[in-house]
Design a protein around this motif. Structure first.
Motif, PDB file in Angstrom:
ATOM      1  N   ALA A   1     123.160  20.164 144.842  1.00  0.00           N
ATOM      2  CA  ALA A   1     122.188  21.035 145.860  1.00  0.00           C
ATOM      3  C   ALA A   1     123.288  21.733 146.436  1.00  0.00           C
ATOM      4  CB  ALA A   1     121.642  20.098 146.684  1.00  0.00           C
ATOM      5  N   MET A   2     124.554  21.514 146.555  1.00  0.00           N
ATOM      6  CA  MET A   2     125.532  22.515 147.251  1.00  0.00           C
ATOM      7  C   MET A   2     126.743  22.637 146.522  1.00  0.00           C
ATOM      8  SD  MET A   2     128.719  22.393 149.033  1.00  0.00           S
ATOM      9  CE  MET A   2     128.939  20.712 149.165  1.00  0.00           C
ATOM     10  N   SER A   3     127.312  23.872 146.419  1.00  0.00           N
ATOM     11  CA  SER A   3     128.760  24.068 145.751  1.00  0.00           C
ATOM     12  C   SER A   3     129.196  24.949 146.615  1.00  0.00           C
ATOM     13  CB  SER A   3     128.315  24.768 144.368  1.00  0.00           C
ATOM     14  OG  SER A   3     127.638  25.944 144.452  1.00  0.00           O
ATOM     15  N   TYR A   4     130.531  25.183 146.240  1.00  0.00           N
ATOM     16  CA  TYR A   4     131.340  26.226 147.243  1.00  0.00           C
ATOM     17  C   TYR A   4     132.381  26.719 146.193  1.00  0.00           C
ATOM     18  CZ  TYR A   4     134.253  22.153 147.882  1.00  0.00           C
ATOM     19  OH  TYR A   4     135.176  20.870 147.671  1.00  0.00           O
ATOM     20  N   SER A   5     132.906  27.887 146.536  1.00  0.00           N
ATOM     21  CA  SER A   5     133.968  28.354 146.269  1.00  0.00           C
ATOM     22  C   SER A   5     134.982  29.115 146.785  1.00  0.00           C
ATOM     23  CB  SER A   5     133.637  29.309 144.844  1.00  0.00           C
ATOM     24  OG  SER A   5     132.916  30.607 145.449  1.00  0.00           O
ATOM     25  N   PRO A   6     136.271  29.282 146.676  1.00  0.00           N
ATOM     26  CA  PRO A   6     136.972  28.609 145.632  1.00  0.00           C
ATOM     27  C   PRO A   6     136.945  27.240 145.893  1.00  0.00           C
ATOM     28  CG  PRO A   6     138.385  29.435 147.325  1.00  0.00           C
ATOM     29  CD  PRO A   6     137.203  29.836 147.740  1.00  0.00           C
ATOM     30  N   ALA A   7     137.283  26.321 144.570  1.00  0.00           N
ATOM     31  CA  ALA A   7     137.196  24.915 144.312  1.00  0.00           C
ATOM     32  C   ALA A   7     138.065  24.447 145.701  1.00  0.00           C
ATOM     33  CB  ALA A   7     137.508  24.306 143.089  1.00  0.00           C
ATOM     34  N   SER A   8     139.426  24.804 145.891  1.00  0.00           N
ATOM     35  CA  SER A   8     140.188  24.411 146.937  1.00  0.00           C
ATOM     36  C   SER A   8     140.268  25.431 148.009  1.00  0.00           C
ATOM     37  CB  SER A   8     141.546  24.153 146.352  1.00  0.00           C
ATOM     38  OG  SER A   8     141.514  23.016 145.345  1.00  0.00           O
ATOM     39  N   PRO A   9     139.239  25.382 148.910  1.00  0.00           N
ATOM     40  CA  PRO A   9     139.239  26.502 149.713  1.00  0.00           C
ATOM     41  C   PRO A   9     140.549  26.540 150.833  1.00  0.00           C
ATOM     42  CG  PRO A   9     137.606  24.969 150.286  1.00  0.00           C
ATOM     43  CD  PRO A   9     138.206  24.375 149.303  1.00  0.00           C
ATOM     44  N   GLU A  10     141.235  27.837 151.018  1.00  0.00           N
ATOM     45  CA  GLU A  10     142.143  28.121 151.835  1.00  0.00           C
ATOM     46  C   GLU A  10     141.544  28.417 153.180  1.00  0.00           C
ATOM     47  OE1 GLU A  10     145.758  27.716 151.617  1.00  0.00           O
ATOM     48  OE2 GLU A  10     145.371  26.815 149.600  1.00  0.00           O
TER      49      GLU A  10
END
Length: 160
Positions: free
Chosen positions: A24-33
């Motif tokens: 239902a949720m995703s984010y980028s980048p995979a390792s957020p700075e």
């Protein structure tokens, strides 16, 4: 002592991934700075969300800094097909952000929301490729109930 350390480690590992509605949720980048743009995507069709037919969705979040200070905000999301996206740079909003806690809300009807079935989503931020200072500590405090944020759907006061 060893058992206590193993329990703390288990809480930290389990706390890094708090998604009930897988996909239902995703984010980028995979390792957020913490000082780079973070894009959060919401896919209501992959959940039991009340927002499947919403025409206006907001990302409501609280950023928790390593020192415990807070910043809460709502930002509009843009629709892309059946998904919604919002982007922002955490360090533009608070000094030394460490943990992002968030939910999705209908922009027209605040009674319609998706908060991961009562477990708001959480992302630990990175600084220079490693977990941001204070992120694991603040995450542990959240998991242990030592840090009590107001429901992410209603904003807590700013705290310095």
């Amino acid at each position: 002592m060893r058992t206590a350390l193993l329990m703390i480690f288990a809480l930290l590992v389990l706390g890094c991934s708090t998604s009930v509605d897988e996909g239902a949720m995703s984010y980028s980048p995979a390792s957020p700075e913490l000082d780079q743009a973070l894009t959060v995507s919401f896919h209501p069709e992959h959940s039991v969300s009340a927002l499947v037919e919403s025409e206006n969705v907001q990302l409501r979040f609280t950023l928790l800094a390593g020192d415990g200070s807070l910043h809460s905000q709502a930002i509009p999301m843009e629709k892309h097909g059946t998904s919604w996206q919002a982007s922002f740079t955490p360090s533009d909003l608070i000094d030394d952000p460490a943990v992002l806690v968030f939910a999705f809300v209908d922009g027209e009807d605040l009674e319609l929301f998706d908060n991961n079935q009562g477990k708001s989503w959480k992302i630990l931020l990175n600084k220079d490729g490693v977990v941001a200072p204070g992120a694991n500590f603040q995450n542990f405090r959240l998991l242990a109930g030592q840090e009590r944020l107001a429901d992410v759907l209603s904003f807590p006061r700013e705290r310095d």
